[in-house]
Design an enzyme around this catalytic site. Structure first.
Site, PDB file in Angstrom:
ATOM      1  N   GLY A  42       0.840  -1.209   0.000  1.00 19.84           N
ATOM      2  CA  GLY A  42       0.000   0.000   0.000  1.00 19.84           C
ATOM      3  C   GLY A  42       0.865   1.246   0.000  1.00 19.84           C
ATOM      4  O   GLY A  42       1.874   1.302   0.694  1.00 19.84           O
ATOM      5  N   ARG A  76       1.205  -5.128  -5.684  1.00 23.18           N
ATOM      6  CA  ARG A  76       1.391  -6.382  -4.945  1.00 23.18           C
ATOM      7  C   ARG A  76       1.797  -7.415  -5.982  1.00 23.18           C
ATOM      8  O   ARG A  76       1.297  -7.395  -7.101  1.00 23.18           O
ATOM      9  CB  ARG A  76       0.112  -6.754  -4.210  1.00 23.18           C
ATOM     10  CG  ARG A  76       0.046  -5.859  -2.961  1.00 23.18           C
ATOM     11  CD  ARG A  76      -1.292  -5.624  -2.450  1.00 23.18           C
ATOM     12  NE  ARG A  76      -1.177  -4.806  -1.238  1.00 23.18           N
ATOM     13  CZ  ARG A  76      -1.967  -3.774  -0.976  1.00 23.18           C
ATOM     14  NH1 ARG A  76      -2.909  -3.434  -1.818  1.00 23.18           N
ATOM     15  NH2 ARG A  76      -1.821  -3.094   0.132  1.00 23.18           N
ATOM     16  N   ASP A 111       5.417  -4.872   6.241  1.00 26.06           N
ATOM     17  CA  ASP A 111       5.947  -6.180   6.637  1.00 26.06           C
ATOM     18  C   ASP A 111       6.038  -7.172   5.474  1.00 26.06           C
ATOM     19  O   ASP A 111       7.011  -7.924   5.360  1.00 26.06           O
ATOM     20  CB  ASP A 111       5.064  -6.801   7.725  1.00 26.06           C
ATOM     21  CG  ASP A 111       5.367  -6.207   9.096  1.00 26.06           C
ATOM     22  OD1 ASP A 111       6.426  -5.566   9.244  1.00 26.06           O
ATOM     23  OD2 ASP A 111       4.547  -6.391  10.008  1.00 26.06           O
ATOM     24  N   THR A 133       4.013   2.863   5.562  1.00 27.76           N
ATOM     25  CA  THR A 133       2.595   2.488   5.622  1.00 27.76           C
ATOM     26  C   THR A 133       1.875   3.472   6.529  1.00 27.76           C
ATOM     27  O   THR A 133       2.431   3.876   7.560  1.00 27.76           O
ATOM     28  CB  THR A 133       2.370   1.059   6.151  1.00 27.76           C
ATOM     29  OG1 THR A 133       0.991   0.932   6.563  1.00 27.76           O
ATOM     30  CG2 THR A 133       3.231   0.707   7.346  1.00 27.76           C
ATOM     31  N   ASP A 189      -0.454   2.883   8.425  1.00 31.17           N
ATOM     32  CA  ASP A 189      -1.031   2.236   9.618  1.00 31.17           C
ATOM     33  C   ASP A 189      -0.143   2.278  10.865  1.00 31.17           C
ATOM     34  O   ASP A 189      -0.602   1.971  11.956  1.00 31.17           O
ATOM     35  CB  ASP A 189      -1.333   0.763   9.309  1.00 31.17           C
ATOM     36  CG  ASP A 189      -2.445   0.613   8.294  1.00 31.17           C
ATOM     37  OD1 ASP A 189      -3.114   1.617   7.997  1.00 31.17           O
ATOM     38  OD2 ASP A 189      -2.654  -0.518   7.803  1.00 31.17           O
ATOM     39  N   ASP A 248       1.903   0.144  11.752  1.00 33.17           N
ATOM     40  CA  ASP A 248       1.765  -1.180  12.368  1.00 33.17           C
ATOM     41  C   ASP A 248       3.018  -2.052  12.187  1.00 33.17           C
ATOM     42  O   ASP A 248       2.936  -3.277  12.174  1.00 33.17           O
ATOM     43  CB  ASP A 248       0.526  -1.901  11.797  1.00 33.17           C
ATOM     44  CG  ASP A 248       0.620  -2.115  10.302  1.00 33.17           C
ATOM     45  OD1 ASP A 248       1.536  -1.543   9.654  1.00 33.17           O
ATOM     46  OD2 ASP A 248      -0.219  -2.851   9.743  1.00 33.17           O
ATOM     47  N   ARG A 280      -6.206  -1.878   9.030  1.00 32.92           N
ATOM     48  CA  ARG A 280      -6.753  -3.234   8.922  1.00 32.92           C
ATOM     49  C   ARG A 280      -6.320  -4.069  10.116  1.00 32.92           C
ATOM     50  O   ARG A 280      -7.101  -4.796  10.692  1.00 32.92           O
ATOM     51  CB  ARG A 280      -6.240  -3.848   7.617  1.00 32.92           C
ATOM     52  CG  ARG A 280      -6.779  -5.196   7.295  1.00 32.92           C
ATOM     53  CD  ARG A 280      -6.473  -5.584   5.878  1.00 32.92           C
ATOM     54  NE  ARG A 280      -5.142  -5.138   5.410  1.00 32.92           N
ATOM     55  CZ  ARG A 280      -4.803  -5.063   4.135  1.00 32.92           C
ATOM     56  NH1 ARG A 280      -5.677  -5.347   3.204  1.00 32.92           N
ATOM     57  NH2 ARG A 280      -3.594  -4.683   3.778  1.00 32.92           N
TER      58      ARG A 280
HETATM   59  P1  ADP Z   1       3.024  -4.468   2.745  1.00 33.35           P
HETATM   60  O1  ADP Z   1       4.436  -4.450   2.304  1.00 33.35           O
HETATM   61  O2  ADP Z   1       2.421  -3.111   2.792  1.00 33.35           O
HETATM   62  O3  ADP Z   1       2.819  -5.286   4.003  1.00 33.35           O
HETATM   63  P2  ADP Z   1       1.923  -6.669   1.167  1.00 33.35           P
HETATM   64  O4  ADP Z   1       1.692  -7.581   2.314  1.00 33.35           O
HETATM   65  O5  ADP Z   1       0.854  -6.558   0.129  1.00 33.35           O
HETATM   66  O6  ADP Z   1       2.163  -5.153   1.588  1.00 33.35           O
HETATM   67  O7  ADP Z   1       3.295  -7.115   0.487  1.00 33.35           O
HETATM   68  C1  ADP Z   1       3.818  -6.430  -0.628  1.00 33.35           C
HETATM   69  C2  ADP Z   1       4.504  -7.414  -1.532  1.00 33.35           C
HETATM   70  O8  ADP Z   1       5.605  -8.012  -0.827  1.00 33.35           O
HETATM   71  C3  ADP Z   1       3.657  -8.605  -1.963  1.00 33.35           C
HETATM   72  O9  ADP Z   1       2.846  -8.322  -3.073  1.00 33.35           O
HETATM   73  C4  ADP Z   1       4.734  -9.623  -2.310  1.00 33.35           C
HETATM   74  O10 ADP Z   1       5.296  -9.347  -3.566  1.00 33.35           O
HETATM   75  C5  ADP Z   1       5.776  -9.357  -1.254  1.00 33.35           C
HETATM   76  N1  ADP Z   1       5.556 -10.281  -0.140  1.00 33.35           N
HETATM   77  C6  ADP Z   1       4.591 -10.240   0.788  1.00 33.35           C
HETATM   78  N2  ADP Z   1       4.665 -11.287   1.651  1.00 33.35           N
HETATM   79  C7  ADP Z   1       5.709 -12.017   1.240  1.00 33.35           C
HETATM   80  C8  ADP Z   1       6.321 -13.229   1.697  1.00 33.35           C
HETATM   81  N3  ADP Z   1       5.850 -13.897   2.738  1.00 33.35           N
HETATM   82  N4  ADP Z   1       7.408 -13.693   1.029  1.00 33.35           N
HETATM   83  C9  ADP Z   1       7.892 -13.008  -0.038  1.00 33.35           C
HETATM   84  N5  ADP Z   1       7.359 -11.873  -0.521  1.00 33.35           N
HETATM   85  C10 ADP Z   1       6.299 -11.373   0.101  1.00 33.35           C
HETATM   86  O1  F6P Z   2      -1.856  -0.922   4.954  1.00 30.30           O
HETATM   87  C1  F6P Z   2      -2.423   0.289   4.662  1.00 30.30           C
HETATM   88  C2  F6P Z   2      -3.866   0.141   4.292  1.00 30.30           C
HETATM   89  O2  F6P Z   2      -4.315   1.422   3.958  1.00 30.30           O
HETATM   90  C3  F6P Z   2      -4.748  -0.508   5.341  1.00 30.30           C
HETATM   91  O3  F6P Z   2      -5.110   0.342   6.379  1.00 30.30           O
HETATM   92  C4  F6P Z   2      -5.893  -0.948   4.480  1.00 30.30           C
HETATM   93  O4  F6P Z   2      -6.600  -2.016   5.044  1.00 30.30           O
HETATM   94  C5  F6P Z   2      -5.209  -1.413   3.253  1.00 30.30           C
HETATM   95  O5  F6P Z   2      -4.016  -0.662   3.149  1.00 30.30           O
HETATM   96  C6  F6P Z   2      -6.028  -1.268   2.019  1.00 30.30           C
HETATM   97  O6  F6P Z   2      -5.269  -1.674   0.937  1.00 30.30           O
HETATM   98  P1  F6P Z   2      -5.776  -1.789  -0.575  1.00 30.30           P
HETATM   99  O7  F6P Z   2      -7.188  -1.337  -0.627  1.00 30.30           O
HETATM  100  O8  F6P Z   2      -4.845  -0.922  -1.339  1.00 30.30           O
HETATM  101  O9  F6P Z   2      -5.627  -3.211  -0.918  1.00 30.30           O
END
Ligand code: ADP
Ligand code: F6P
Length: 320
Positions: free
Chosen positions: A12, A73, A104, A126, A128, A130, A172
């Site tokens: 995000g 993503r 994360d 982010t 959040d 978090d 979230r």
């Molecule tokens: P954020 O980084 O905000 O937590 P996501 O959880 O959507 O957002 O993760 C962003 C991208 O990081 C994912 O689309 C994926 O490409 C990569 N990613 C997420 N989780 C994993 C994982 N467990 N192992 C490897 N790559 C990951």
């Molecule tokens: O992680 C940031 C955040 O804005 C959360 O608060 C929310 O749940 C999520 O991203 C929404 O993500 P998207 O709608 O882009 O999948």
């Protein structure tokens, strides 16, 4: 000495990501490195959507929300094949170090790529807040200020109509935006996943306050709790006071970053390049007691972030 690094934004988006990209690019160039922007997070790393950046590439972006590198993503990057493709692309271009601005999930990906020999540094981006290893994440301040301004506007109309306004803010997985926005807006109630709540009790307290002259109520609900419409309907049924639900949504993720977000993003971006310069990778940058620090990615991911229960209690105690 590392000569070529990449930078990407992932997951995000968050206001202040541009300031972080700018700091990474300008710091690296000032240290004699080449910098490559990777578009759309790990997608661009796999497909090779990568371009060389210079000082001018990041001119006039510090005040803009969103991310000039775009974000995405990338399910493929969760697979060993995806990581191998990204590593091959890095080798082809000569990228030895990579700054990953995200949450994360993005750090998990960065750990996988680090294991393949690319030095990765995660920067917490982010809204959040978090991410456990840091007191602060890029975007948090802007998002809270946006939420605060919007709740202030809702309060006006809620007041005119003697209503209950139930407002869902983002978060979230955590109620950090909710509790801070709730305090800043003088909310009557704050509902987050971290603290148990009872709608009967909230409704009875509202009726008590109404009998003492209070006419409108603002209830902040964290996205993780959800059901804001149901909460509004239940409160209306239980109190007889008209209620409306509003989900603030993605508007909280946009807009010009606040001073705090621009400054923290810049400090973190600068620090990330300093780590890469020393040949250090597999680290996440964070803020601890106001100072910039770094942690091993796996250690950072294993940490737990406390919820500010004290702040929540203060809000409850002084609400009327
Ligand atoms: P954020 O980084 O905000 O937590 P996501 O959880 O959507 O957002 O993760 C962003 C991208 O990081 C994912 O689309 C994926 O490409 C990569 N990613 C997420 N989780 C994993 C994982 N467990 N192992 C490897 N790559 C990951
Ligand atoms: O992680 C940031 C955040 O804005 C959360 O608060 C929310 O749940 C999520 O991203 C929404 O993500 P998207 O709608 O882009 O999948």
């Amino acid at each position: 000495m590392i000569k070529k690094i990449g930078v990407l934004t992932s997951g995000g988006d968050a206001p202040g990501m541009n300031a972080a990209v700018r700091a990474v690019v300008r710091t690296a160039i000032s240290k004699g490195m080449e910098v490559y922007g990777v578009r759309r997070g790990y997608v661009g790393l796999i497909t090779g959507d990568v371009f060389q950046m210079d000082e001018k590439s990041v001119t006039d972006i510090i005040h803009n929300g969103g991310t000039i590198l775009y974000t995405a993503r990338c399910p493929e990057f969760r697979t060993a094949e995806g990581v191998a493709k990204a590593k091959a692309k890095c080798d082809e271009i000569g990228i030895e170090g990579l700054v990953v601005i995200g949450g994360d999930g993005s750090f998990r990906g960065a750990a996988d790529l680090s294991a393949q020999g690319v030095l990765c540094i995660g920067l917490p981006g982010t809204i959040d807040n978090d991410i456990a290893c840091t007191e602060y994440t890029i975007g948090f301040d802007t998002a809270m200020n946006t939420a605060m301004e919007l709740v202030d506007k809702l309060r006006d109309t809620s007041q005119s109509h003697d209503r209950i306004s139930v407002v869902e803010v983002m978060g979230r997985g955590a109620g950090h935006i909710a509790v801070n926005t709730g305090i800043a807006c003088g909310a009557t109630d704050i509902i987050t996943k971290e603290v148990p709540y009872d709608l009967d009790k909230i409704a009875n307290t509202m009726l008590e306050k109404k009998s003492k002259g209070k006419q409108n109520f603002v209830v902040i609900v964290a996205e993780g709790v959800g059901h804001s419409q149901e909460i509004a309907t239940a409160l209306q049924e239980k109190t007889g006071i008209e209620a409306r639900a509003t989900i603030l949504g993605h508007v909280q993720r946009g807009g010009s970053p606040t001073l705090r977000d621009r400054v923290e993003a810049t400090r973190m971006g600068y620090y990330a390049v300093e780590l890469l310069e020393q040949g250090i990778g597999n680290r996440v940058v964070g803020l601890k007691e106001g100072k910039i620090v770094d942690y091993d990615i796996q250690e950072a991911l294993a940490m737990q972030k406390p919820y500010d229960e004290k702040l929540h209690k203060i809000a409850e105690q002084i609400a009327f």
